[in-house]
Motif scaffolding. Structure first.
Motif, PDB file in Angstrom:
ATOM      1  N   GLY A   1       0.708  -1.326  -0.103  1.00 40.02           N
ATOM      2  CA  GLY A   1      -0.077  -0.067   0.164  1.00 40.02           C
ATOM      3  C   GLY A   1       0.877   1.323  -0.045  1.00 40.02           C
ATOM      4  O   GLY A   1       1.814   1.433  -0.720  1.00 40.02           O
ATOM      5  N   ASP A   2       0.619   2.080   0.946  1.00 39.71           N
ATOM      6  CA  ASP A   2       1.288   3.609   0.870  1.00 39.71           C
ATOM      7  C   ASP A   2       2.732   3.222   1.540  1.00 39.71           C
ATOM      8  O   ASP A   2       3.524   4.244   1.382  1.00 39.71           O
ATOM      9  CB  ASP A   2       0.453   4.627   2.052  1.00 39.71           C
ATOM     10  N   GLN A   3       2.968   2.112   2.131  1.00 40.00           N
ATOM     11  CA  GLN A   3       4.186   1.730   2.521  1.00 40.00           C
ATOM     12  C   GLN A   3       5.263   1.190   1.462  1.00 40.00           C
ATOM     13  O   GLN A   3       6.392   0.850   1.738  1.00 40.00           O
ATOM     14  CB  GLN A   3       4.190   0.999   3.937  1.00 40.00           C
ATOM     15  N   CYS A   4       4.779   1.560   0.351  1.00 40.28           N
ATOM     16  CA  CYS A   4       5.674   0.891  -0.777  1.00 40.28           C
ATOM     17  C   CYS A   4       7.015   1.447  -0.824  1.00 40.28           C
ATOM     18  O   CYS A   4       7.228   2.425  -0.244  1.00 40.28           O
ATOM     19  CB  CYS A   4       4.874   1.093  -2.299  1.00 40.28           C
ATOM     20  N   VAL A   5       7.993   0.748  -1.562  1.00 37.21           N
ATOM     21  CA  VAL A   5       9.524   1.346  -1.694  1.00 37.21           C
ATOM     22  C   VAL A   5       9.421   1.934  -2.952  1.00 37.21           C
ATOM     23  O   VAL A   5       9.468   1.435  -4.222  1.00 37.21           O
ATOM     24  CB  VAL A   5      10.290   0.120  -1.743  1.00 37.21           C
ATOM     25  N   TRP A   6      10.093   3.329  -2.893  1.00 36.01           N
ATOM     26  CA  TRP A   6      10.284   3.830  -3.967  1.00 36.01           C
ATOM     27  C   TRP A   6      11.589   3.691  -4.505  1.00 36.01           C
ATOM     28  O   TRP A   6      12.595   3.478  -3.940  1.00 36.01           O
ATOM     29  CB  TRP A   6      10.592   5.430  -3.508  1.00 36.01           C
ATOM     30  N   VAL A   7      11.647   3.442  -5.903  1.00 36.81           N
ATOM     31  CA  VAL A   7      12.887   3.093  -6.637  1.00 36.81           C
ATOM     32  C   VAL A   7      13.221   3.944  -7.850  1.00 36.81           C
ATOM     33  O   VAL A   7      12.120   4.325  -8.490  1.00 36.81           O
ATOM     34  CB  VAL A   7      13.026   1.581  -7.014  1.00 36.81           C
ATOM     35  N   THR A   8      14.228   4.078  -8.327  1.00 36.52           N
ATOM     36  CA  THR A   8      14.429   4.896  -9.527  1.00 36.52           C
ATOM     37  C   THR A   8      14.325   3.653 -10.770  1.00 36.52           C
ATOM     38  O   THR A   8      15.243   2.784 -10.582  1.00 36.52           O
ATOM     39  CB  THR A   8      15.876   5.435  -9.702  1.00 36.52           C
ATOM     40  N   ILE A   9      13.595   3.835 -11.792  1.00 34.75           N
ATOM     41  CA  ILE A   9      13.567   3.020 -12.784  1.00 34.75           C
ATOM     42  C   ILE A   9      14.100   3.555 -14.181  1.00 34.75           C
ATOM     43  O   ILE A   9      14.787   4.649 -14.156  1.00 34.75           O
ATOM     44  CB  ILE A   9      12.036   2.653 -13.240  1.00 34.75           C
TER      45      ILE A   9
ATOM     46  N   SER B   1      18.344  -2.283  -7.554  1.00 39.58           N
ATOM     47  CA  SER B   1      19.129  -3.210  -8.537  1.00 39.58           C
ATOM     48  C   SER B   1      18.191  -3.729  -9.622  1.00 39.58           C
ATOM     49  O   SER B   1      18.448  -3.560 -11.074  1.00 39.58           O
ATOM     50  CB  SER B   1      19.926  -4.129  -8.008  1.00 39.58           C
ATOM     51  N   ILE B   2      17.154  -4.607  -9.271  1.00 40.13           N
ATOM     52  CA  ILE B   2      16.433  -5.272 -10.169  1.00 40.13           C
ATOM     53  C   ILE B   2      15.383  -4.483 -10.880  1.00 40.13           C
ATOM     54  O   ILE B   2      14.944  -4.789 -11.865  1.00 40.13           O
ATOM     55  CB  ILE B   2      15.582  -6.346  -9.512  1.00 40.13           C
ATOM     56  N   PHE B   3      15.119  -3.293 -10.442  1.00 37.72           N
ATOM     57  CA  PHE B   3      14.190  -2.542 -11.008  1.00 37.72           C
ATOM     58  C   PHE B   3      14.555  -1.328 -11.830  1.00 37.72           C
ATOM     59  O   PHE B   3      13.886  -0.498 -12.477  1.00 37.72           O
ATOM     60  CB  PHE B   3      13.270  -2.014  -9.955  1.00 37.72           C
ATOM     61  N   ALA B   4      15.999  -1.281 -11.842  1.00 31.66           N
ATOM     62  CA  ALA B   4      16.628  -0.149 -12.557  1.00 31.66           C
ATOM     63  C   ALA B   4      16.212  -0.203 -14.151  1.00 31.66           C
ATOM     64  O   ALA B   4      16.340   0.917 -14.516  1.00 31.66           O
ATOM     65  CB  ALA B   4      18.129  -0.338 -12.373  1.00 31.66           C
ATOM     66  N   SER B   5      15.869  -1.216 -14.728  1.00 31.65           N
ATOM     67  CA  SER B   5      15.663  -1.147 -16.166  1.00 31.65           C
ATOM     68  C   SER B   5      14.180  -1.380 -16.251  1.00 31.65           C
ATOM     69  O   SER B   5      13.864  -1.757 -17.482  1.00 31.65           O
ATOM     70  CB  SER B   5      16.349  -2.529 -16.752  1.00 31.65           C
ATOM     71  N   PHE B   6      13.370  -1.261 -15.214  1.00 34.55           N
ATOM     72  CA  PHE B   6      12.016  -1.424 -15.518  1.00 34.55           C
ATOM     73  C   PHE B   6      11.462  -0.371 -16.160  1.00 34.55           C
ATOM     74  O   PHE B   6      11.700   0.657 -15.746  1.00 34.55           O
ATOM     75  CB  PHE B   6      11.063  -1.802 -13.992  1.00 34.55           C
ATOM     76  N   ASP B   7      10.610  -0.413 -17.224  1.00 31.02           N
ATOM     77  CA  ASP B   7      10.167   0.561 -17.920  1.00 31.02           C
ATOM     78  C   ASP B   7       8.464   0.451 -18.080  1.00 31.02           C
ATOM     79  O   ASP B   7       8.152  -0.411 -18.942  1.00 31.02           O
ATOM     80  CB  ASP B   7      10.788   0.625 -19.616  1.00 31.02           C
ATOM     81  N   PRO B   8       7.828   1.074 -17.640  1.00 30.30           N
ATOM     82  CA  PRO B   8       6.182   0.946 -17.602  1.00 30.30           C
ATOM     83  C   PRO B   8       5.593   1.360 -19.036  1.00 30.30           C
ATOM     84  O   PRO B   8       4.743   0.808 -19.115  1.00 30.30           O
ATOM     85  CB  PRO B   8       5.871   2.046 -16.375  1.00 30.30           C
ATOM     86  N   LEU B   9       6.532   2.082 -19.898  1.00 33.67           N
ATOM     87  CA  LEU B   9       5.920   2.331 -21.031  1.00 33.67           C
ATOM     88  C   LEU B   9       5.722   0.814 -21.882  1.00 33.67           C
ATOM     89  O   LEU B   9       5.132   0.763 -22.893  1.00 33.67           O
ATOM     90  CB  LEU B   9       6.859   3.315 -21.869  1.00 33.67           C
ATOM     91  N   GLY B  10       6.738   0.108 -21.424  1.00 32.40           N
ATOM     92  CA  GLY B  10       6.672  -1.415 -22.340  1.00 32.40           C
ATOM     93  C   GLY B  10       5.418  -1.883 -21.893  1.00 32.40           C
ATOM     94  O   GLY B  10       5.162  -2.932 -22.792  1.00 32.40           O
ATOM     95  N   ALA B  11       4.880  -1.685 -20.826  1.00 37.11           N
ATOM     96  CA  ALA B  11       3.425  -2.325 -20.752  1.00 37.11           C
ATOM     97  C   ALA B  11       2.161  -1.778 -21.225  1.00 37.11           C
ATOM     98  O   ALA B  11       1.179  -2.306 -21.284  1.00 37.11           O
ATOM     99  CB  ALA B  11       3.179  -2.307 -19.115  1.00 37.11           C
TER     100      ALA B  11
END
Length: 293
Positions: A100-108, A163-173
């Motif tokens: 929920g609101d306690q989610c982890v902010w990461v740079t993608i 590390s694992i979400f560094a390449s995550f691109d939501p535009l790909g969805a």
């Protein structure tokens, strides 16, 4: 408790000497009472110092003068040498809960920001308990285990997430045909990846039992970028449809222009049951008359 027992044993020894070498009953009788009471309390203190109850699902760290001996125990009633003690190390299930609101902010990808809701269930490796117990100290009212979680486990989980979400691109969805942006299934794409990353960093210290993601949310610039991308796809699709329709209309126009008008009129006259001679001159209407009442 063990030191207190030794002091009482010393008192018992002096009392016994007084009993043995006392010159009168007036001296020996109180000395005998002191000896009996001191001996009983000394034995009770030493026995008590040798017993520890370790809570269920915890690991007992056997220490000698506050230094780990390398020996561990299970839960329940445990016996040690009187000068040894048992400190506890939590081996029960732990939860890294950031939903929920306690989610982890990461740079993608593209330096955008996403908030990833995740819950990780894990437990400490019992075999590493003595080493980790010795590596951390109590801080304020926090136990050694709590400090271990705060300084070792949680930072590694946060680092693995980054590390694992560094390449995550939501535009790909975004659907390339409709422009819709359904929520990505992070469990399908990143669950095993995160478990592998955590095992690489903490595999000899903790056991990862489960990982579960919820749908991510994004900062405002990323949300706007997803919406703009979807709109461009929709506009491009509409443009292709308009081009296809224009091409069809042009083909129809070219076909009509190439057909002999008299022959076309004769075909229509035959279909409508009109006199074909009407097609031999001028512009003739071959539509059926409206039947009146």
């Amino acid at each position: 408790m063990f030191v207190f027992g030794l002091l009482l044993a010393g008192v018992a020894v002096f009392a016994l000497l007084a009993v043995i070498f006392g010159k009168s009953d007036k001296v020996r009788r109180p000395a005998w009472t002191t000896f009996a009471v001191s001996l009983f309390l000394a034995v009770a203190s030493i026995v008590t110092a040798s017993i520890t109850v370790v809570p269920t699902r915890n690991v007992g760290i056997v220490t000698s003068w506050n230094k780990p001996t390398g020996r561990t125990t299970g839960a329940g009633l445990q016996w040690t040498l009187p000068w040894q003690g048992i400190d506890e190390w939590d081996a029960s299930g732990q939860t890294y809960a950031h939903l929920g609101d306690q989610c982890v902010w990461v740079t993608i990808a593209a330096q955008r920001r996403a908030c990833i809701p995740v819950q990780i269930e894990w437990s400490a490796q019992a075999e590493k308990a003595p080493e980790n117990w010795a590596a951390y100290r109590e801080v304020g009212d926090r136990s050694r285990f709590e400090v271990f979680v705060e300084r070792r486990v949680n930072p590694q989980i946060n680092g693995s997430m980054t590390s694992i979400f560094a390449s995550f691109d939501p535009l790909g969805a975004v659907d390339p045909t409709s422009g819709d942006a359904p929520a990505p299934d992070l469990n399908k794409t990143y669950k095993d990846t995160l478990i592998t990353a955590l095992n690489a960093e903490l595999g000899d210290e903790i056991v990862v039992k489960s990982v579960a993601f919820e749908s991510p949310r994004y900062d405002e610039p990323t949300t706007q970028a997803i919406a703009a991308y979807g709109q461009k796809i929709l506009e491009a699709r509409n443009l292709e449809i308009d081009k296809a329709n224009a091409k069809t209309r042009a083909e129809i126009t070219r076909t009509d222009a190439s057909v002999d008008q008299v022959a076309r009129c004769l075909q229509i006259a035959e279909k409508l049951g009109k006199e074909p001679g009407l097609c031999m001159g001028g512009t003739v209407s071959l539509t059926r008359p409206v039947q009146g009442g």
